[in-house]
Design an enzyme around this catalytic site. Structure first.
Site, PDB file in Angstrom:
ATOM      1  N   ASP A 345       0.806  -1.215   0.000  1.00 23.21           N
ATOM      2  CA  ASP A 345       0.000   0.000   0.000  1.00 23.21           C
ATOM      3  C   ASP A 345       0.850   1.281   0.000  1.00 23.21           C
ATOM      4  O   ASP A 345       1.594   1.552   0.948  1.00 23.21           O
ATOM      5  CB  ASP A 345      -0.936   0.014   1.231  1.00 23.21           C
ATOM      6  N   LYS A 394      -8.095  -1.524   3.588  1.00 22.80           N
ATOM      7  CA  LYS A 394      -7.453  -0.215   3.747  1.00 22.80           C
ATOM      8  C   LYS A 394      -7.370   0.137   5.230  1.00 22.80           C
ATOM      9  O   LYS A 394      -6.363   0.676   5.695  1.00 22.80           O
ATOM     10  CB  LYS A 394      -8.278   0.818   2.975  1.00 22.80           C
ATOM     11  N   LYS A 444      -8.321  14.354  -2.470  1.00 23.41           N
ATOM     12  CA  LYS A 444      -8.745  13.735  -1.201  1.00 23.41           C
ATOM     13  C   LYS A 444      -8.601  14.717  -0.046  1.00 23.41           C
ATOM     14  O   LYS A 444      -7.645  15.466   0.016  1.00 23.41           O
ATOM     15  CB  LYS A 444      -7.892  12.500  -0.940  1.00 23.41           C
ATOM     16  N   LYS A 517       2.654   1.938   3.244  1.00 22.42           N
ATOM     17  CA  LYS A 517       1.864   2.154   4.454  1.00 22.42           C
ATOM     18  C   LYS A 517       2.025   1.028   5.470  1.00 22.42           C
ATOM     19  O   LYS A 517       2.109   1.267   6.662  1.00 22.42           O
ATOM     20  CB  LYS A 517       0.399   2.203   4.023  1.00 22.42           C
TER      21      LYS A 517
HETATM   22  P1  NAD Z   1      -8.194   3.409  -9.818  1.00 23.13           P
HETATM   23  O1  NAD Z   1      -9.464   2.790  -9.365  1.00 23.13           O
HETATM   24  O2  NAD Z   1      -8.240   4.687 -10.551  1.00 23.13           O
HETATM   25  O3  NAD Z   1      -7.394   2.377 -10.737  1.00 23.13           O
HETATM   26  C1  NAD Z   1      -7.388   1.012 -10.545  1.00 23.13           C
HETATM   27  C2  NAD Z   1      -7.401   0.319 -11.893  1.00 23.13           C
HETATM   28  O4  NAD Z   1      -7.274  -1.071 -11.681  1.00 23.13           O
HETATM   29  C3  NAD Z   1      -8.693   0.522 -12.659  1.00 23.13           C
HETATM   30  O5  NAD Z   1      -8.424   1.015 -13.950  1.00 23.13           O
HETATM   31  C4  NAD Z   1      -9.305  -0.876 -12.738  1.00 23.13           C
HETATM   32  O6  NAD Z   1     -10.037  -1.092 -13.932  1.00 23.13           O
HETATM   33  C5  NAD Z   1      -8.077  -1.740 -12.631  1.00 23.13           C
HETATM   34  N1  NAD Z   1      -8.254  -3.120 -12.143  1.00 23.13           N
HETATM   35  C6  NAD Z   1      -9.026  -3.589 -11.138  1.00 23.13           C
HETATM   36  N2  NAD Z   1      -8.838  -4.911 -10.984  1.00 23.13           N
HETATM   37  C7  NAD Z   1      -7.901  -5.280 -11.883  1.00 23.13           C
HETATM   38  C8  NAD Z   1      -7.266  -6.497 -12.198  1.00 23.13           C
HETATM   39  N3  NAD Z   1      -7.566  -7.623 -11.557  1.00 23.13           N
HETATM   40  N4  NAD Z   1      -6.354  -6.509 -13.183  1.00 23.13           N
HETATM   41  C9  NAD Z   1      -6.031  -5.368 -13.864  1.00 23.13           C
HETATM   42  N5  NAD Z   1      -6.621  -4.194 -13.615  1.00 23.13           N
HETATM   43  C10 NAD Z   1      -7.527  -4.138 -12.634  1.00 23.13           C
HETATM   44  O7  NAD Z   1      -7.289   3.520  -8.514  1.00 23.13           O
HETATM   45  P2  NAD Z   1      -5.977   4.416  -8.278  1.00 23.13           P
HETATM   46  O8  NAD Z   1      -6.381   5.702  -7.685  1.00 23.13           O
HETATM   47  O9  NAD Z   1      -5.137   4.380  -9.488  1.00 23.13           O
HETATM   48  O10 NAD Z   1      -5.297   3.566  -7.122  1.00 23.13           O
HETATM   49  C11 NAD Z   1      -4.773   2.289  -7.429  1.00 23.13           C
HETATM   50  C12 NAD Z   1      -4.524   1.483  -6.180  1.00 23.13           C
HETATM   51  O11 NAD Z   1      -3.532   2.146  -5.412  1.00 23.13           O
HETATM   52  C13 NAD Z   1      -5.746   1.317  -5.279  1.00 23.13           C
HETATM   53  O12 NAD Z   1      -5.761   0.026  -4.757  1.00 23.13           O
HETATM   54  C14 NAD Z   1      -5.497   2.296  -4.176  1.00 23.13           C
HETATM   55  O13 NAD Z   1      -6.102   1.942  -2.965  1.00 23.13           O
HETATM   56  C15 NAD Z   1      -3.981   2.233  -4.071  1.00 23.13           C
HETATM   57  N6  NAD Z   1      -3.454   3.434  -3.463  1.00 23.13           N
HETATM   58  C16 NAD Z   1      -3.619   4.650  -4.036  1.00 23.13           C
HETATM   59  C17 NAD Z   1      -3.133   5.775  -3.395  1.00 23.13           C
HETATM   60  C18 NAD Z   1      -3.270   7.144  -3.959  1.00 23.13           C
HETATM   61  O14 NAD Z   1      -2.967   8.106  -3.282  1.00 23.13           O
HETATM   62  N7  NAD Z   1      -3.677   7.297  -5.203  1.00 23.13           N
HETATM   63  C19 NAD Z   1      -2.485   5.657  -2.181  1.00 23.13           C
HETATM   64  C20 NAD Z   1      -2.322   4.396  -1.630  1.00 23.13           C
HETATM   65  C21 NAD Z   1      -2.789   3.295  -2.301  1.00 23.13           C
END
Ligand code: NAD
Length: 561
Positions: A345, A394, A444, A517
């Site tokens: 994470d 999370k 956020k 994280k």
């Molecule tokens: P998002 O929802 O915009 O993107 C996720 C993508 O993954 C989507 O396009 C979805 O279609 C795809 N997806 C889902 N399941 C899949 C699979 N099995 N195979 C391939 N693709 C798949 O999310 P994001 O904002 O880009 O964040 C991505 C991840 O990072 C999340 O899990 C989020 O919790 C984690 N994260 C993000 C942040 C941040 O600040 N942006 C911080 C910590 C963790």
């Protein structure tokens, strides 16, 4: 050489590369824009003058005394015995041609990272209402922060250099990008959907983005929120998990061959999954996990399938989301194959601040009684997390962040008295709430209250309001994790005098903890959550590879005659 106006270390970082509107000629082209210092190539190697460090064209080899202490508490005293272990590190100097395969490339992080690399690679500038913006890698620890190497003997002042210049590291502009997504949108359209970057930038990077189409992926509907099902139009036709592993392995090999790569890093930046149940006989050992995949067992998640495929292809796999991808059997499989894994994470906003503030309070001798964290966000990540099972993942990764700091201070937090049947040490109340508010999109908002006990029964309340553009904070971390993982595949060590053969580092790359994280560490060892300690570990390791001892902030030159 002291840093002065003509060294590459002072070439004018200003305001994130934004030029005021007054200074902008409308005819100015991208080609004329200066490269931001965080994206510049300097190629000035650090060379250490010491009999314990050796620099050849191929390797940097360093002898390193690892000094520690064994501590034993007896009834009458605390006995400390200094220890010294001798290591030799060998770092391959030639950076590998590296590809980054993102799982979830069509999401906010995936598209933002890809567009950022294109913008930097082609030095694309864009107009905002404040002026002309140049691309950069601000927010990357490696590219945008510096570390102290020592002192300039002429001036007696600190000499700091960018972390990315300490050892040879991949330049993010050189990463070959690809990946999978369950959504078929090509990356230009996926970038429009994400609504993260300014339109004038999107417009210019779109032709580059359009060249990347996500590879079909694996979708097991009960692992991510039901509200994601409408995206899932790009799926691998096979239905058996063993075929999925083989398919992903083929994809990794093909990407590597077609792009002439030395190294591929696979990065999970797809939706947060629910936790997998840890079931004896299913995912507890490497053999059981492989058998469970063979038997199409329901408790093997898509992210674990990707991790297993990457381990079998010797591609380091990093989990940027909170779920327990690395079930015990997966860690054991990585150990068996001496493959690299890291997670979990991305630590981008609220938790990063918490890992600093909680440490500050406890180390200041102040006792946090409660830490109450609330967030709302409106991007697709927030939408997925509005589902209870995914939120749970999370919540777990966000909650453990203060544990080690609290456990280290038994004056403020009472240890469990096992004789009274107490199972847990005293701990501050800690809650985490996440709400989905579509209107705020990727911006956020996080509110944290730290409520603490101070002297003589007093109380202190700290309130933090943190408005973070989520993906713009997270994507530099993906770059750092990728670049560091590549570097760590080039570092080998041996123990002196016992061992003679150099070997690779242990499979779980806990040196990546600063960006994560809930850092994954070697089973049975302590997790370090303190951001300061995580950063120090990284700096010390880079220095050890050069043969430099950690001198910390002893700064004896400033304290002695
Ligand atoms: P998002 O929802 O915009 O993107 C996720 C993508 O993954 C989507 O396009 C979805 O279609 C795809 N997806 C889902 N399941 C899949 C699979 N099995 N195979 C391939 N693709 C798949 O999310 P994001 O904002 O880009 O964040 C991505 C991840 O990072 C999340 O899990 C989020 O919790 C984690 N994260 C993000 C942040 C941040 O600040 N942006 C911080 C910590 C963790």
């Amino acid at each position: 050489m002291a840093p002065h106006a003509t060294t590459p270390y002072t070439n004018g970082a200003t305001n994130g590369g934004r030029v005021p509107v007054d200074d902008v000629s409308f005819n100015r082209t991208s080609a004329a824009a200066p490269v931001h210092p965080t994206a510049a190539r300097r190629n000035i190697p650090v060379v250490v003058n010491s009999p314990t460090s050796q620099f050849t064209d191929e390797y940097i080899t360093s002898k390193f005394e690892y000094r520690g202490a064994d501590v034993v508490a007896t009834e009458n005293s605390i006995e400390v015995t200094p220890t010294v272990n001798n290591f030799e590190f060998r770092t391959q100097r030639k950076v590998q041609k590296t590809g980054l395969l993102m799982v979830g490339i069509g999401g906010n992080n995936g598209t933002t990272l890809t567009a950022t690399i294109f913008a930097n690679r082609h030095n694309i500038t864009w107009r905002t209402k404040e002026g002309l913006q140049t691309p950069n890698y601000i927010g990357s620890v490696l590219r945008a922060s510096t570390m102290r190497l020592g002192v300039d003997p002429k001036t007696g002042r600190d000499f700091n250099i960018p972390v990315s210049d300490v050892l040879p590291m991949v330049h993010p502009n050189d990463l070959v990008i690809g990946g999978w997504d369950i959504s078929s949108l090509p990356l230009d359209k996926a970038m429009y959907r994400a609504q993260v970057l300014d339109w004038d930038l999107q417009r210019q990077v779109a032709p580059y983005m359009a060249t990347i189409k996500p590879l079909p992926s694996i979708y097991y509907p009960d692992y991510i929120a039901a509200n994601q099902s409408e995206r899932a139009d790009n799926l691998i036709p096979a239905s058996l998990k063993k075929d999925h592993v083989e398919h992903i392995r083929r994809d990794i090999r093909k990407f590597k061959e077609e792009n002439g790569l030395d190294r591929v890093i696979v990065f999970w930046t797809a939706n947060t999954e629910r936790y997998s149940d840890i079931v004896e006989g299913v995912n507890d050992t490497a053999e059981n996990l492989l058998r469970a995949i063979e038997n199409n067992h329901s408790e093997v998640s898509p992210s674990t399938i990707f991790a297993v495929a990457s381990i079998l292809e010797d591609a380091p796999f990093i989990n940027g989301a909170p779920q327990n991808t690395f079930v015990p059997g997966c860690i054991k499989l990585a150990e068996q194959h001496r493959a690299f894994i890291g997670g979990d994470d991305l630590k981008s906003g609220q938790t990063k601040v918490k890992s600093v503030l909680a440490e500050f309070l406890v180390n200041a001798g102040i006792k946090p009684l409660s830490i109450s964290s609330y967030n709302h966000l409106g991007n697709n990540d927030g939408r997925n997390l509005s589902s209870q099972a995914q939120f749970k993942s999370k919540e777990i990764s966000k909650s453990s962040v203060v544990d080690d700091m609290v456990d280290a201070n038994h004056l403020l937090f009472k240890r469990a008295d096992k004789s009274l049947g107490e199972r847990k040490n005293e701990h501050p109340d800690h809650i985490v709430v996440i709400k989905y508010v579509p209107a705020v999109g990727d911006s956020k908002r996080a509110i944290d209250e730290y409520y603490s006990e101070i002297m003589m029964g007093g109380r202190n309340t700290l309130n933090i309001f943190n408005e973070c553009e989520d993906s713009l904070l997270a994507t530099p971390l993906i770059l750092d994790l990728t670049v560091l993982a590549e570097l760590l595949t080039r570092v080998q060590y041996r123990r002196v005098p016992e061992g003679t053969e150099f070997q690779s580092l242990y499979s779980v790359l806990s040196l990546l903890s600063y960006m994560l994280k809930a850092p994954l560490v070697k089973p049975g060892t302590d997790v370090v959550n303190s951001l300061g300690r995580q950063r120090l570990a990284l700096e010390n390791f880079l220095k050890a590879c050069l043969g430099l001892q950690h001198e910390g902030d002893l700064l004896l030159n400033t304290r002695t005659w």
